[in-house]
Write an enzyme that holds these catalytic residues in place. Structure first.
Site, PDB file in Angstrom:
ATOM      1  N   ASN A  10       1.111 -54.687   4.745  1.00 33.31           N
ATOM      2  CA  ASN A  10      -0.143 -55.284   4.297  1.00 33.31           C
ATOM      3  C   ASN A  10      -0.220 -56.680   4.898  1.00 33.31           C
ATOM      4  OD1 ASN A  10      -2.234 -56.411   2.852  1.00 33.31           O
ATOM      5  ND2 ASN A  10      -1.354 -56.007   0.828  1.00 33.31           N
ATOM      6  N   ARG A  92      -2.583 -51.613   6.145  1.00 38.94           N
ATOM      7  CA  ARG A  92      -3.917 -51.972   5.647  1.00 38.94           C
ATOM      8  C   ARG A  92      -4.702 -52.495   6.846  1.00 38.94           C
ATOM      9  NH1 ARG A  92      -4.845 -57.521   2.559  1.00 38.94           N
ATOM     10  NH2 ARG A  92      -7.114 -57.517   2.475  1.00 38.94           N
ATOM     11  N   HIS A 180     -11.254 -55.459   0.078  1.00 37.69           N
ATOM     12  CA  HIS A 180     -10.285 -55.302  -1.021  1.00 37.69           C
ATOM     13  C   HIS A 180     -10.292 -53.875  -1.578  1.00 37.69           C
ATOM     14  CE1 HIS A 180     -10.466 -59.901  -1.760  1.00 37.69           C
ATOM     15  NE2 HIS A 180      -9.367 -59.604  -1.102  1.00 37.69           N
ATOM     16  N   HIS A 207     -10.694 -59.020  -8.374  1.00 36.66           N
ATOM     17  CA  HIS A 207      -9.504 -59.211  -7.535  1.00 36.66           C
ATOM     18  C   HIS A 207      -9.509 -60.683  -7.120  1.00 36.66           C
ATOM     19  CE1 HIS A 207      -6.545 -58.007  -4.325  1.00 36.66           C
ATOM     20  NE2 HIS A 207      -6.936 -59.194  -3.909  1.00 36.66           N
ATOM     21  N   LEU A 208      -8.693 -61.480  -7.804  1.00 39.38           N
ATOM     22  CA  LEU A 208      -8.701 -62.932  -7.577  1.00 39.38           C
ATOM     23  C   LEU A 208      -7.371 -63.356  -6.962  1.00 39.38           C
ATOM     24  CD1 LEU A 208     -10.239 -64.030 -11.041  1.00 39.38           C
ATOM     25  CD2 LEU A 208     -11.452 -63.357  -8.951  1.00 39.38           C
ATOM     26  N   GLY A 209      -7.340 -63.408  -5.635  1.00 39.78           N
ATOM     27  CA  GLY A 209      -6.156 -63.901  -4.917  1.00 39.78           C
ATOM     28  C   GLY A 209      -6.594 -65.030  -4.024  1.00 39.78           C
ATOM     29  N   GLY A 211      -7.951 -64.535  -1.109  1.00 38.04           N
ATOM     30  CA  GLY A 211      -9.280 -63.959  -0.935  1.00 38.04           C
ATOM     31  C   GLY A 211      -9.681 -63.425  -2.306  1.00 38.04           C
ATOM     32  N   ARG A 240     -12.251 -70.103   1.550  1.00 41.03           N
ATOM     33  CA  ARG A 240     -13.543 -69.573   2.030  1.00 41.03           C
ATOM     34  C   ARG A 240     -14.661 -69.970   1.072  1.00 41.03           C
ATOM     35  NH1 ARG A 240     -11.623 -63.523   2.621  1.00 41.03           N
ATOM     36  NH2 ARG A 240      -9.463 -64.198   2.727  1.00 41.03           N
ATOM     37  N   ARG A 284      -2.516 -72.501  -8.245  1.00 41.50           N
ATOM     38  CA  ARG A 284      -1.399 -73.045  -9.031  1.00 41.50           C
ATOM     39  C   ARG A 284      -1.284 -74.556  -8.835  1.00 41.50           C
ATOM     40  NH1 ARG A 284       3.791 -69.549  -7.960  1.00 41.50           N
ATOM     41  NH2 ARG A 284       2.422 -69.232  -6.197  1.00 41.50           N
ATOM     42  N   ILE A 328      -4.215 -64.768  -8.912  1.00 38.57           N
ATOM     43  CA  ILE A 328      -4.870 -65.591  -9.940  1.00 38.57           C
ATOM     44  C   ILE A 328      -5.236 -64.723 -11.148  1.00 38.57           C
ATOM     45  CG2 ILE A 328      -6.883 -67.046 -10.431  1.00 38.57           C
ATOM     46  CD1 ILE A 328      -6.953 -67.709  -7.378  1.00 38.57           C
ATOM     47  N   GLY A 329      -5.803 -63.553 -10.883  1.00 37.36           N
ATOM     48  CA  GLY A 329      -6.239 -62.672 -11.972  1.00 37.36           C
ATOM     49  C   GLY A 329      -5.092 -62.225 -12.861  1.00 37.36           C
ATOM     50  N   GLU A 330      -3.916 -61.994 -12.268  1.00 37.15           N
ATOM     51  CA  GLU A 330      -2.774 -61.521 -13.054  1.00 37.15           C
ATOM     52  C   GLU A 330      -2.044 -62.654 -13.757  1.00 37.15           C
ATOM     53  OE1 GLU A 330      -0.231 -59.143 -10.440  1.00 37.15           O
ATOM     54  OE2 GLU A 330      -2.022 -58.225  -9.592  1.00 37.15           O
ATOM     55  N   GLU A 378      -1.371 -52.738  -3.422  1.00 35.22           N
ATOM     56  CA  GLU A 378      -2.015 -52.186  -2.219  1.00 35.22           C
ATOM     57  C   GLU A 378      -1.021 -51.384  -1.385  1.00 35.22           C
ATOM     58  OE1 GLU A 378      -3.163 -56.207  -1.576  1.00 35.22           O
ATOM     59  OE2 GLU A 378      -5.250 -55.664  -1.213  1.00 35.22           O
TER      60      GLU A 378
HETATM   61  P1  ADP Z   1      -3.255 -62.941  -1.344  1.00 31.87           P
HETATM   62  O1  ADP Z   1      -4.756 -62.847  -1.400  1.00 31.87           O
HETATM   63  O2  ADP Z   1      -2.764 -63.811  -0.237  1.00 31.87           O
HETATM   64  O3  ADP Z   1      -2.535 -61.624  -1.481  1.00 31.87           O
HETATM   65  P2  ADP Z   1      -2.306 -63.460  -4.045  1.00 31.87           P
HETATM   66  O4  ADP Z   1      -2.914 -62.251  -4.657  1.00 31.87           O
HETATM   67  O5  ADP Z   1      -0.815 -63.532  -3.979  1.00 31.87           O
HETATM   68  O6  ADP Z   1      -2.898 -63.798  -2.630  1.00 31.87           O
HETATM   69  O7  ADP Z   1      -2.845 -64.735  -4.871  1.00 31.87           O
HETATM   70  C1  ADP Z   1      -2.566 -66.025  -4.470  1.00 31.87           C
HETATM   71  C2  ADP Z   1      -3.216 -66.987  -5.454  1.00 31.87           C
HETATM   72  O8  ADP Z   1      -2.671 -66.740  -6.764  1.00 31.87           O
HETATM   73  C3  ADP Z   1      -2.953 -68.452  -5.129  1.00 31.87           C
HETATM   74  O9  ADP Z   1      -4.126 -69.219  -5.349  1.00 31.87           O
HETATM   75  C4  ADP Z   1      -1.899 -68.817  -6.154  1.00 31.87           C
HETATM   76  O10 ADP Z   1      -1.881 -70.184  -6.475  1.00 31.87           O
HETATM   77  C5  ADP Z   1      -2.349 -68.002  -7.334  1.00 31.87           C
HETATM   78  N1  ADP Z   1      -1.289 -67.881  -8.328  1.00 31.87           N
HETATM   79  C6  ADP Z   1      -0.103 -67.255  -8.215  1.00 31.87           C
HETATM   80  N2  ADP Z   1       0.628 -67.421  -9.335  1.00 31.87           N
HETATM   81  C7  ADP Z   1      -0.111 -68.192 -10.167  1.00 31.87           C
HETATM   82  C8  ADP Z   1       0.080 -68.718 -11.479  1.00 31.87           C
HETATM   83  N3  ADP Z   1       1.209 -68.496 -12.160  1.00 31.87           N
HETATM   84  N4  ADP Z   1      -0.917 -69.430 -12.024  1.00 31.87           N
HETATM   85  C9  ADP Z   1      -2.053 -69.662 -11.348  1.00 31.87           C
HETATM   86  N5  ADP Z   1      -2.309 -69.206 -10.122  1.00 31.87           N
HETATM   87  C10 ADP Z   1      -1.352 -68.463  -9.534  1.00 31.87           C
END
Ligand code: ADP
Length: 392
Positions: A10, A92, A180, A207-209, A211, A240, A284, A328-330, A378
């Site tokens: 991925n 992916r 996604h 889906h909050l990462g 991206g 973005r 974070r 972020i979502g998790e 994924e």
């Molecule tokens: P990607 O889209 O690169 O796969 P991820 O799904 O790993 O990214 O998400 C990355 C984001 O999640 C970053 O903004 C990171 O700071 C945030 N994140 C990871 N752990 C935490 C946490 N414990 N609290 C808040 N944000 C977090």
């Protein structure tokens, strides 16, 4: 009989996540290792076994080109295989265009066809194809499978996909695709496993990462999503901009004379949380900051996510379930809380202690909308699709 394994890759903006699975005797795949190849200035290869034991934590030579770093990863995987046989590598692929929906075996012709989609995802598509090409060069006899991030959204109706541009452009591929999709497909499957009633609810997956996007599901199928023609649309992301008035882009190009490639870099890499905070695109880091600009960036992130969620609820004619996933979502209870509070008028009622504890269900009993936290995977979806394509 020799045990068979599948490698799922991925590729992201600065790292490649990978997972190695054994084909168990049943239909299910058994995780052997999961790791990350970081491709930044300080390239590292890290991997853990399914039980969390560290198997590898290795700094790669600073000047290692990406292909060589992928080669090191492949060597490590081969070594880890022991007596097992690696039957394929699944990937992916960010953009399948209108042409690629089902996962496919990546032949040189198909790789070329995917390369031709690069103008639709100028930064992401080359990153998707880089490990495919590297592995093809290093191990040409290893079958490779492509799984498309756009595919899950093929169920979106034409009216939702269409831009109000002169008609001929739609025929030329200017439409909303959505991304996604592998993550959404995995979560939709998990909801079905958790409960058949949950699977048919009108659901938004957030889906909050780095991206970030939202997907509206009816009966487990995508009916709308916030990313569009490109992975820039929709939510505020790490770097973005998300949805933006196209007049802003015209103004920057025509009145301010900004070069197109500089504009592209600004929209993809210097905007979003990073642009607003001026500190970081990493949630974070912002959560740990006392700077008011960090707070403003987080507020905008939540405001825009809730606003887009309301639009998606409208596409579905209601909202019964809200699922948070990805980094972020998790893991960010404060972001989940901020978004849910803005959706209270839709019947979203979050349970504070359950949210703080990152429980699976974080809605209050009286909430009209069930709120869930579900970890995405994924790589597992990639491995499952690869198995089907390989017919094993
Ligand atoms: P990607 O889209 O690169 O796969 P991820 O799904 O790993 O990214 O998400 C990355 C984001 O999640 C970053 O903004 C990171 O700071 C945030 N994140 C990871 N752990 C935490 C946490 N414990 N609290 C808040 N944000 C977090």
């Amino acid at each position: 009989m020799t045990r068979q394994s599948i490698l799922a890759l991925n590729a992201g903006s600065s790292s490649i996540k990978f997972a190695l699975y054994d084909l168990a005797s049943s239909q299910e795949l058994q995780l052997v290792s999961r790791g990350t190849l970081d491709l930044g200035d300080r390239s590292t290869l890290r991997a853990k076994a399914a039980d969390g034991t560290v198997q590898c934590d290795r700094r790669l030579a600073a000047d290692k080109p990406q292909d060589a770093a992928i080669g090191e990863m492949l060597n490590w995987v081969r070594h880890e295989l022991g007596g097992r046989e690696l039957i394929c590598a699944g990937h992916r692929i960010v953009h399948g265009g209108s042409e690629f929906i089902e996962p496919v075996r990546l032949t040189p012709e198909i790789i070329e066809a995917m390369d031709r989609l690069t103008p639709l995802a100028p930064l992401h598509q080359p990153r998707s194809l880089a490990p495919v090409r590297a592995i093809a060069a290093l191990q040409p006899d290893l079958p490779q499978i492509g799984c498309f991030d756009t595919a899950f959204h093929q169920t979106i109706e034409p009216i939702v996909r269409r831009f109000a541009l002169p008609r001929k452009y739609e025929g030329e591929g200017l439409r909303r695709y959505g991304f996604h999709g592998l993550s959404y497909e995995y979560i939709a499957g998990r909801l079905g496993e958790m409960s058949p009633t949950l699977a048919v609810k009108r659901t938004i997956i957030a889906h909050l990462g780095n991206g970030a996007s939202l997907c509206a599901l009816r009966e487990g199928k995508s009916v709308d999503t916030t990313m569009g023609f490109s992975a820039l649309d929709g939510l505020v992301m790490g770097t973005r901009c998300g949805a933006i008035d196209p007049g802003v882009l015209l103004y920057l190009l025509l009145e301010r004379g900004i070069a197109a490639d500089r504009l592209q870099t600004m929209l993809y890499e210097q905007s979003g949380l990073l642009g607003i905070s001026g500190i970081s695109g990493d949630m974070r880091t912002l959560e740990a900051s006392n700077d008011p600009r960090a707070r403003e960036a987080m507020e905008l992130f939540a405001f825009r996510a809730a606003r887009e969620a309301a639009a998606l609820a409208n596409t579905m004619g209601g909202l019964e379930c809200l699922v948070f996933t990805a980094g972020i979502g998790e893991r960010s209870s404060s972001v989940r809380k901020a978004i849910c509070e803005k959706l209270a008028w839709l019947g979203v009622a979050i349970d504070g202690p359950a949210n703080d504890a990152h429980a699976q269900t974080i809605s209050r009993p009286e909430s009209k909308v069930e709120i869930r936290v579900v970890a995405t995977d994924e790589e597992k979806i990639i491995a499952r699709h690869s198995r089907v394509v390989m017919q094993v």
